[in-house]
Scaffold this motif. Structure first.
Motif, PDB file in Angstrom:
ATOM      1  N   PRO A  37       0.786  -1.514  -0.073  1.00 16.84           N
ATOM      2  CA  PRO A  37       0.388  -0.390   0.477  1.00 16.84           C
ATOM      3  C   PRO A  37       1.185   1.312  -0.151  1.00 16.84           C
ATOM      4  O   PRO A  37       2.110   1.624   0.816  1.00 16.84           O
ATOM      5  CB  PRO A  37      -0.770  -0.217   1.470  1.00 16.84           C
ATOM      6  CG  PRO A  37       0.036  -0.891   2.266  1.00 16.84           C
ATOM      7  CD  PRO A  37       0.547  -1.925   1.395  1.00 16.84           C
ATOM      8  N   VAL A  45      -9.643   4.994   2.336  1.00 21.53           N
ATOM      9  CA  VAL A  45      -9.143   3.594   2.173  1.00 21.53           C
ATOM     10  C   VAL A  45      -9.626   2.534   1.787  1.00 21.53           C
ATOM     11  O   VAL A  45     -11.040   2.512   1.885  1.00 21.53           O
ATOM     12  CB  VAL A  45      -8.358   2.498   3.816  1.00 21.53           C
ATOM     13  CG1 VAL A  45      -7.266   3.042   3.622  1.00 21.53           C
ATOM     14  CG2 VAL A  45      -9.392   2.866   4.503  1.00 21.53           C
ATOM     15  N   SER A 105      -8.779  -3.521   2.226  1.00 20.08           N
ATOM     16  CA  SER A 105      -7.488  -3.881   1.674  1.00 20.08           C
ATOM     17  C   SER A 105      -6.769  -4.375   2.440  1.00 20.08           C
ATOM     18  O   SER A 105      -6.661  -4.144   3.579  1.00 20.08           O
ATOM     19  CB  SER A 105      -7.442  -3.106   0.931  1.00 20.08           C
ATOM     20  OG  SER A 105      -7.231  -1.774   1.856  1.00 20.08           O
ATOM     21  N   SER A 106      -5.159  -4.361   2.126  1.00 20.80           N
ATOM     22  CA  SER A 106      -3.760  -4.211   2.677  1.00 20.80           C
ATOM     23  C   SER A 106      -3.917  -2.350   3.123  1.00 20.80           C
ATOM     24  O   SER A 106      -3.311  -2.776   4.255  1.00 20.80           O
ATOM     25  CB  SER A 106      -3.366  -4.607   1.890  1.00 20.80           C
ATOM     26  OG  SER A 106      -2.680  -3.948   0.973  1.00 20.80           O
ATOM     27  N   GLY A 107      -4.286  -1.964   2.539  1.00 21.43           N
ATOM     28  CA  GLY A 107      -4.427  -0.298   2.866  1.00 21.43           C
ATOM     29  C   GLY A 107      -5.493  -0.023   4.407  1.00 21.43           C
ATOM     30  O   GLY A 107      -5.000   0.307   5.064  1.00 21.43           O
ATOM     31  N   LEU A 121      -5.013   5.532   0.595  1.00 21.11           N
ATOM     32  CA  LEU A 121      -4.153   4.382   0.948  1.00 21.11           C
ATOM     33  C   LEU A 121      -4.257   3.472   0.167  1.00 21.11           C
ATOM     34  O   LEU A 121      -5.331   2.697   0.625  1.00 21.11           O
ATOM     35  CB  LEU A 121      -3.366   3.976   2.591  1.00 21.11           C
ATOM     36  CG  LEU A 121      -2.725   3.855   2.490  1.00 21.11           C
ATOM     37  CD1 LEU A 121      -1.219   4.085   2.208  1.00 21.11           C
ATOM     38  CD2 LEU A 121      -2.007   3.240   4.433  1.00 21.11           C
ATOM     39  N   ILE A 122      -4.284   2.867  -1.121  1.00 23.94           N
ATOM     40  CA  ILE A 122      -4.144   1.989  -1.960  1.00 23.94           C
ATOM     41  C   ILE A 122      -2.866   1.425  -2.333  1.00 23.94           C
ATOM     42  O   ILE A 122      -1.852   1.839  -1.843  1.00 23.94           O
ATOM     43  CB  ILE A 122      -4.685   2.738  -2.957  1.00 23.94           C
ATOM     44  CG1 ILE A 122      -3.813   3.383  -3.711  1.00 23.94           C
ATOM     45  CG2 ILE A 122      -6.169   3.268  -2.794  1.00 23.94           C
ATOM     46  CD1 ILE A 122      -4.548   3.988  -5.229  1.00 23.94           C
ATOM     47  N   ASP A 123      -3.358  -0.155  -3.013  1.00 18.06           N
ATOM     48  CA  ASP A 123      -2.299  -0.676  -3.780  1.00 18.06           C
ATOM     49  C   ASP A 123      -1.037   0.246  -4.880  1.00 18.06           C
ATOM     50  O   ASP A 123      -1.757   0.991  -5.225  1.00 18.06           O
ATOM     51  CB  ASP A 123      -2.584  -2.232  -3.679  1.00 18.06           C
ATOM     52  CG  ASP A 123      -3.138  -1.895  -5.301  1.00 18.06           C
ATOM     53  OD1 ASP A 123      -2.355  -2.150  -6.262  1.00 18.06           O
ATOM     54  OD2 ASP A 123      -4.258  -1.767  -5.380  1.00 18.06           O
ATOM     55  N   HIS A 124       0.352  -0.055  -4.546  1.00 16.57           N
ATOM     56  CA  HIS A 124       0.848   0.219  -5.220  1.00 16.57           C
ATOM     57  C   HIS A 124       0.777   0.564  -6.866  1.00 16.57           C
ATOM     58  O   HIS A 124       1.104   1.576  -7.600  1.00 16.57           O
ATOM     59  CB  HIS A 124       1.996   0.198  -5.152  1.00 16.57           C
ATOM     60  CG  HIS A 124       3.446   0.882  -5.840  1.00 16.57           C
ATOM     61  ND1 HIS A 124       4.553   0.547  -5.629  1.00 16.57           N
ATOM     62  CD2 HIS A 124       3.977   2.158  -5.376  1.00 16.57           C
ATOM     63  CE1 HIS A 124       5.573   1.571  -6.118  1.00 16.57           C
ATOM     64  NE2 HIS A 124       4.811   3.138  -6.150  1.00 16.57           N
TER      65      HIS A 124
END
Length: 270
Positions: free
Chosen positions: A132, A156, A160-162, A200-203
């Motif tokens: 994230p 977020v 999610s991972s975030g 905050l999100i995945d890269h």
């Protein structure tokens, strides 16, 4: 009579055990992985062509027309090794099996590092961190990293991972408000509309958003590691070292960044 013929059998078993023990003590034979690969002038790469933008087959294209970041990376690595890349499309669940039965030399398929596989495979250095990442509006200077989120609002995606990282940040930072939304598109919309201070999100999604919209920017490095690596068979150290060397060279000369930009800027698989 039975005793007379039994002794040769026992001696044979003892000899076999001795040879087996000696073989185990010596370990694997000479590592010819790189030499054999270069002799046949081919790097066979297994991948699962169903995950854009890393690898996929465009709609309507023939089955052997695979494109994506990992395809370009495979070709760039092969060129560094002085060979050509051949792609082998297999299902995700069959990747490691295909490697172990010599169907390919390496797995390059947005493959996360897996510590449970180290008895059968060896892993390269990472070429992408999918963890994230913190996304902000371009030009703002108030949030440059997670420490600046105290007293602010962070968006977020639920579950999610975030979301997991945001919960951890709430325990460390004073007055951090987390806004949980159903999908990444809503998270990005909330950030663009200034309804939140950061997202905050995945890269991968963050990079695609930045390349698609000049109004957004990534603040710092991913907050957690989800490392994509290349796998080879265990004990094939010569090939692994060559792949690591190629990745370092591609990173240092800008080729890796150029490949990423090419594919992350495509928000849809076409």
């Amino acid at each position: 009579m039975a005793i007379k013929w039994r002794w040769p059998a026992v001696a044979g078993i003892l000899l076999l055990l001795a040879l087996t023990s000696w073989s185990l003590l010596r370990g694997p034979g000479p590592d010819k992985s790189l030499r054999d690969l270069q002799a046949r002038a081919e790097l066979k790469v297994c991948l699962d062509a169903s995950y854009p933008p890393f690898e996929w087959i465009p709609e309507g294209a023939p089955a052997n027309h695979i494109i994506g970041l990992d395809v370009d990376l495979s070709q760039a690595i092969a060129a560094r090794l002085g060979v050509t890349a051949t792609l082998v499309n297999v299902g995700w669940d069959g990747l490691y099996d295909s490697l172990l039965v010599d169907k390919c030399d390496a797995l390059i398929s947005a493959l996360p590092y897996d510590p449970t596989r180290t008895e059968e495979a060896a892993f390269s250095i990472s070429y992408f961190n999918a963890g994230p990442a913190l996304l902000v509006r371009a030009g703002q200077t108030a949030v440059t990293g997670p420490k600046d989120l105290a007293g602010r609002t962070l968006a977020v995606t639920w579950g999610s991972s975030g979301d997991v990282e945001a919960s951890a940040l709430q325990r460390r930072l004073r007055d951090l408000t987390v806004r949980r939304l159903p999908d990444p598109a809503e998270v990005l919309d909330a950030l663009r509309a200034a309804e939140v201070d950061a997202a905050l999100i995945d890269h991968l999604a963050a990079l695609q958003a930045v390349y698609a919209d000049d109004g957004l920017a990534i603040a710092g490095e991913p907050l957690a590691d989800d490392l994509y690596v290349i796998a080879v068979r265990r004990h094939e150290n010569a090939l692994l070292e060559a792949i690591d060397g190629a990745l370092v060279a591609l990173r240092d000369d800008g080729t890796l960044d150029a490949i990423k930009e090419t594919w992350f800027s495509q928000t849809e698989a076409k």
